[in-house]
Scaffold this motif. Structure first.
Motif, short mmCIF file in Angstrom:
data_model
loop_
_atom_site.label_atom_id
_atom_site.label_comp_id
_atom_site.label_asym_id
_atom_site.label_seq_id
_atom_site.Cartn_x
_atom_site.Cartn_y
_atom_site.Cartn_z
N ALA A 238 95.72 49.86 -14.46
CA ALA A 238 95.25 48.71 -14.26
C ALA A 238 96.19 47.01 -15.36
CB ALA A 238 93.99 48.03 -14.55
N ARG B 146 99.98 43.77 -12.85
CA ARG B 146 99.49 43.17 -12.50
C ARG B 146 99.85 42.04 -11.91
NH1 ARG B 146 94.69 44.38 -15.75
NH2 ARG B 146 95.77 42.85 -16.98
N ASP C 131 89.60 46.28 -10.49
CA ASP C 131 90.00 44.65 -10.39
C ASP C 131 89.38 43.74 -9.79
OD1 ASP C 131 90.33 46.16 -8.27
OD2 ASP C 131 92.61 45.13 -8.80
N HIS D 270 88.05 42.07 -15.66
CA HIS D 270 88.54 43.86 -15.84
C HIS D 270 87.59 43.87 -17.46
CE1 HIS D 270 91.96 42.08 -14.00
NE2 HIS D 270 92.28 40.96 -14.62
#
Length: 258
Positions: free
Chosen positions: A90, A95, A219, A237
């Motif tokens: 992540a 992202r 997420d 997060h």
């Protein structure tokens, strides 16, 4: 033989120290610090017996225990390992790349996004005024099919009145979480993993801990309406955004739900 100590050895030591510190933090957050300390003592004894004193019989026994112990640790700490691997995947750069590839699809989709976001914002504001507790989870990149399976499937268009009816105090689904996926309400009354993070303020209840738990393991964006105070919060997060106004909630969802 001269003692050879170079830059690679320094990097090696720093990497091991970082790994041990990260594992220590995970164990502390999951209330497994005593287990971590016991493992470190066992590893120290194993190194002393096999490497320093070179006891062959005891060393061979401990070697067998270590080989079996690795499998036992994977089973024992599967949640912590899953959390660690998720945190690697992540990364913010990943992202950013995802947003870049989705940019063309969403650049003209503001009206469509409004149709998804505004019913949720308005429902949260109405429930906050009436102090009706609510927990809404908005799926993003990580699928939440296992969470959806714990509740009642709905698969309906996002609608303000439907959301408020689901969380009405006499509704059989009001205690669980509502899952939003692909611009539709997928399920309600779902069970979320609860975070045991000691840094969560004590005045926040079980809904907030469940919101934090799902934000740590995926997420997703989790929105909470407090039944006690009527305040709106969001977990994303692994961090909380507390006391959100309607404008702040709308801005947050518009930014994150891509």
């Amino acid at each position: 033989m001269p003692f050879d100590f170079g830059i690679k050895d320094i990097i090696d030591i720093l990497l091991v120290a970082f790994m041990l510190y990260y594992v220590y933090r995970l164990m502390k957050e999951s209330r497994s610090l005593n287990v971590f300390s016991g493992i470190m003592v066992f590893v120290l004894i194993w190194l002393l017996v096999s490497q320093v004193f070179e006891m062959k019989l005891m060393g061979s026994i401990l070697d067998k225990l270590v080989s079996v112990g690795v499998i036992a640790l994977i089973v024992l700490f599967q949640d912590e390992i899953r959390k660690f691997l998720y945190s690697l995947g992540a990364h913010e750069r990943y992202r950013s790349l995802s947003r870049f590839f989705k940019f063309r699809h969403h650049k003209d989709g503001n009206a469509e996004d409004k149709e998804t976001i505004m019913p949720i914002v308005m429902a949260c504001m109405n429930m906050a005024r009436q102090k009706v507790g609510a927990l809404i989870v908005m799926e993003r990149g990580v699928a939440l099919n296992d969470i959806v399976d714990t509740g009642e499937r709905i698969d309906a268009r996002i609608n303000q009145r439907l959301i408020e009816n689901i969380f009405f105090k006499n509704s059989p689904l009001h205690d669980g979480a509502l899952i939003v996926s692909k611009k539709r309400i997928k399920a309600a009354g779902c069970i979320l993993p609860v975070s045991h993070d000691h840094n969560i303020p004590k005045e926040l209840g079980l809904r907030h801990r469940a919101a934090m738990g799902i934000s740590q393991e995926s997420d997703a964006v989790a929105i909470v309406v407090s039944e006690e105070t009527g305040r709106i919060s969001a977990a994303i997060h692994g961090h909380f955004r507390l006391r959100l106004s309607a404008e702040e909630l709308e801005s947050l969802l518009a930014k994150e739900i891509r």
